[in-house]
Scaffold this motif. Structure first.
Motif, PDB file in Angstrom:
ATOM      1  N   ASP A 149      55.672  66.538   0.138  1.00  0.00           N
ATOM      2  CA  ASP A 149      55.943  67.134   1.450  1.00  0.00           C
ATOM      3  C   ASP A 149      54.654  67.230   2.271  1.00  0.00           C
ATOM      4  N   ARG A 150      53.557  67.578   1.616  1.00  0.00           N
ATOM      5  CA  ARG A 150      52.281  67.634   2.334  1.00  0.00           C
ATOM      6  C   ARG A 150      51.812  66.246   2.740  1.00  0.00           C
ATOM      7  N   SER A 152      53.782  63.735   3.432  1.00  0.00           N
ATOM      8  CA  SER A 152      54.613  63.364   4.578  1.00  0.00           C
ATOM      9  C   SER A 152      54.172  64.083   5.844  1.00  0.00           C
ATOM     10  N   LEU A 153      53.760  65.347   5.702  1.00  0.00           N
ATOM     11  CA  LEU A 153      53.275  66.094   6.864  1.00  0.00           C
ATOM     12  C   LEU A 153      52.020  65.453   7.436  1.00  0.00           C
ATOM     13  N   ARG A 155      51.117  62.331   7.125  1.00  0.00           N
ATOM     14  CA  ARG A 155      51.480  61.052   7.730  1.00  0.00           C
ATOM     15  C   ARG A 155      52.117  61.265   9.108  1.00  0.00           C
ATOM     16  N   SER A 156      52.892  62.340   9.246  1.00  0.00           N
ATOM     17  CA  SER A 156      53.492  62.622  10.561  1.00  0.00           C
ATOM     18  C   SER A 156      52.441  62.985  11.598  1.00  0.00           C
ATOM     19  N   LEU A 157      51.263  63.445  11.132  1.00  0.00           N
ATOM     20  CA  LEU A 157      50.154  63.761  12.037  1.00  0.00           C
ATOM     21  C   LEU A 157      49.198  62.585  12.188  1.00  0.00           C
ATOM     22  N   ALA A 158      49.680  61.382  11.832  1.00  0.00           N
ATOM     23  CA  ALA A 158      48.932  60.133  12.003  1.00  0.00           C
ATOM     24  C   ALA A 158      47.683  60.078  11.133  1.00  0.00           C
TER      25      ALA A 158
END
Length: 279
Positions: A149-150, A152-153, A155-158
């Motif tokens: 989950d971290r 993925s987080l 990665r969502s913040l580029a």
């Protein structure tokens, strides 16, 4: 005060064990070439250090151990990182690593001595081969145990793969890596001694073999005592490095001791709180 008491109890148990050992050997008249008394072991230890013989061979064994530990740790860390971060490397390379690790190092030591000679190189290689696998496995497990989950987080913040590695995966893997280093250090010492048993010009392992041929059991016990102390010192060194590197980890922070004076009011408050709730 508690630490002083623990040290005193430890020393008392150690002294009692030595006294019992001495008494049993003398009471049953056990031959010195089977089981020497502690007094003879202490005498052999004194003679070895007084003559400078033990210091020379001890320094050589320590050099082999530290160089083998460094080489094996670097190899294990980088190879473990490659296997953990790349599925193709894991698929094609990891089975061969496991197959190689399953080979007994005692059987490989004669070949290593034949290939690289009786000098320092063969001892360092054997120590590195024994030491690298614990760190390899711990590095792989630590890097793969990062919370997805971290990841993925981030990665969502580029965040790039390098940023995820340095900021998330590596800090998360540090407890595993330090545990692997703890095991690898002791394994490196064992690997160096095994290589010296097979063939060496210097070192404590070669000295044990020489004393074995001369039936000097007291001398062998004294060297085993030195090796035990060296292993303890090396282990404590890794623990100090762990505390320095992982100062942020809760498991490395000393427990806060509560004095009896502080514990009584705390217990009183704990009892008073449910009473107020009932009122």
């Amino acid at each position: 005060m508690k630490n002083v008491r623990n040290v005193a109890v430890t020393l008392a148990i150690f002294a009692g064990s030595l006294g019992a050992w001495e008494a049993i050997v003398r009471a049953f008249a056990i031959p010195i070439f089977i089981l020497p008394p502690p007094s003879q072991v202490a005498l052999a230890l004194y003679r070895g250090f007084a003559s400078g013989l033990y210091l020379d061979h001890l320094g050589y064994t320590l050099l082999e151990t530290l160089l083998g530990f460094i080489v094996g740790s670097l190899l294990g860390f980088f190879l473990g990182t490659a296997v953990a971060m790349n599925r193709w490397v894991e698929f094609f390379l990891y089975p061969y690593i496991v197959m190689f690790q399953s080979l007994p190092k005692v059987a490989l030591a004669p070949l290593i001595v034949v290939w690289f000679g009786l000098g320092l190189t063969s001892k360092v290689i054997n120590a590195a081969l024994v030491a690298f696998f614990p760190l390899l496995v711990n590095t792989m497990v630590g890097l793969k145990s990062a919370d997805e989950d971290r990841v993925s987080l981030m990665r969502s913040l580029a965040a790039s793969d390098g940023q995820i590695f340095w900021m998330l995966r590596l800090p998360n893997a540090l407890p595993f890596v330090m545990a692997g280093l703890d095991v690898a250090m002791i394994f490196a010492l064992i690997g160096a001694i095994v290589a010296e048993f097979v063939g060496a010009q210097r070192g404590l392992g070669m000295l044990i073999q020489s004393m074995n041929f001369n039936m000097d059991v007291s001398g062998q016990f004294s060297i085993l005592l030195i090796l035990s102390f060296v292993g303890l010192v090396l282990n404590r060194g890794i623990m100090l490095i762990r505390k320095r590197v992982m100062f942020w980890d809760p498991s490395e922070k000393p427990a806060i001791e509560t004095s009896p004076e502080e514990a009584v009011p705390a217990a009183g408050r704990a009892v008073a709180t449910p009473a107020k709730e009932r009122i």
